[in-house]
Write an enzyme that holds these catalytic residues in place. Sequence first.
Site, PDB file in Angstrom:
ATOM      1  N   TYR A  41       8.905  -0.554  -1.187  1.00 21.22           N
ATOM      2  CA  TYR A  41       8.735   0.514  -0.203  1.00 21.22           C
ATOM      3  C   TYR A  41       9.321   1.838  -0.660  1.00 21.22           C
ATOM      4  O   TYR A  41       9.079   2.877  -0.033  1.00 21.22           O
ATOM      5  CB  TYR A  41       9.381   0.127   1.129  1.00 21.22           C
ATOM      6  CG  TYR A  41       8.891  -1.150   1.753  1.00 21.22           C
ATOM      7  CD1 TYR A  41       7.732  -1.789   1.313  1.00 21.22           C
ATOM      8  CD2 TYR A  41       9.600  -1.735   2.796  1.00 21.22           C
ATOM      9  CE1 TYR A  41       7.301  -2.970   1.886  1.00 21.22           C
ATOM     10  CE2 TYR A  41       9.172  -2.912   3.390  1.00 21.22           C
ATOM     11  CZ  TYR A  41       8.031  -3.534   2.924  1.00 21.22           C
ATOM     12  OH  TYR A  41       7.616  -4.701   3.497  1.00 21.22           O
ATOM     13  N   HIS A  99       8.925 -11.212  -2.862  1.00 17.79           N
ATOM     14  CA  HIS A  99       7.997 -10.425  -2.047  1.00 17.79           C
ATOM     15  C   HIS A  99       6.589 -11.018  -2.035  1.00 17.79           C
ATOM     16  O   HIS A  99       6.013 -11.216  -0.977  1.00 17.79           O
ATOM     17  CB  HIS A  99       7.954  -8.974  -2.541  1.00 17.79           C
ATOM     18  CG  HIS A  99       7.432  -8.018  -1.514  1.00 17.79           C
ATOM     19  ND1 HIS A  99       7.762  -6.695  -1.495  1.00 17.79           N
ATOM     20  CD2 HIS A  99       6.611  -8.197  -0.457  1.00 17.79           C
ATOM     21  CE1 HIS A  99       7.175  -6.095  -0.466  1.00 17.79           C
ATOM     22  NE2 HIS A  99       6.458  -6.993   0.170  1.00 17.79           N
TER      23      HIS A  99
END
Length: 263
Positions: A41, A99
């Site tokens: 992010y 992730h």
Amino acid sequence: MAEIPSPGLGTSGNKDESQCAKTVQTALELGYRHIDTAQMYDNETPVGVGIAHADVPRDDVFLATKVLPDNLSHDDVLETTQKSLDRLGTDYVDLLYVHWPMRAYEPSDTLPAFDTLAADGVARNIAVSNFTPDLLDEAREILDAPIVANQVEMHPLFQQTELQSYAREHDITLVAYAPIMQGKADDVSELRDIAVEYDATPTQISLAWLNGVENVVPIPKATGEVHLRENASVPDLDDEDVRKIEAIDREERFVNPDGAAWN
């Protein structure tokens, strides 16, 4: 199973440093206690600033981050997690995720590094994201530490029935990203109809349904106080309305693992 506060604050897409830091600070001061970020992010630094500026002790914050798929070789996991801690301004994270099980992910190489971080107290809990039951079985065989969460896209149009059953059986929390369908909850007629009954918004009904599912914690994204308050204040749905949502017979995903909408 680790107690993961609900709801969490999702921060995917919030790369404006000032806005991100302010959102995290505001969320914590409104009562949120679970903050979700990721190397992907590119906002771990402002997330850490927001936590530091909030009038909330660090130990009261359940902080999660995720290791980028490109960084999932054993040594890269160790090295880049330390960089994440530096950016976040903390000595530990409460939840550390794989992730996506792709790119550099190799279970026998990747997962022992997560065990090392758990044993060292750097990651207080280990989790995965976007794992199927088969991948979960494989990971659980390799890891010494328990998998406490699997973060997946989940909402009334993508209900993850199979993973719900798996989570209950193995005491794993499903952390639901895109829980309000990236702002498209208003487009779901069933949610609009139910919202009228509760003087609520379709967004709140989507979150209310998730809140009622065993072992599920939603992490809606928000950038302003109004939406932060809306997402944290949802009704309790009666059984009939829960059944109406469970009976929705169409399916749609809003996050593409091969594109820019990664979570």
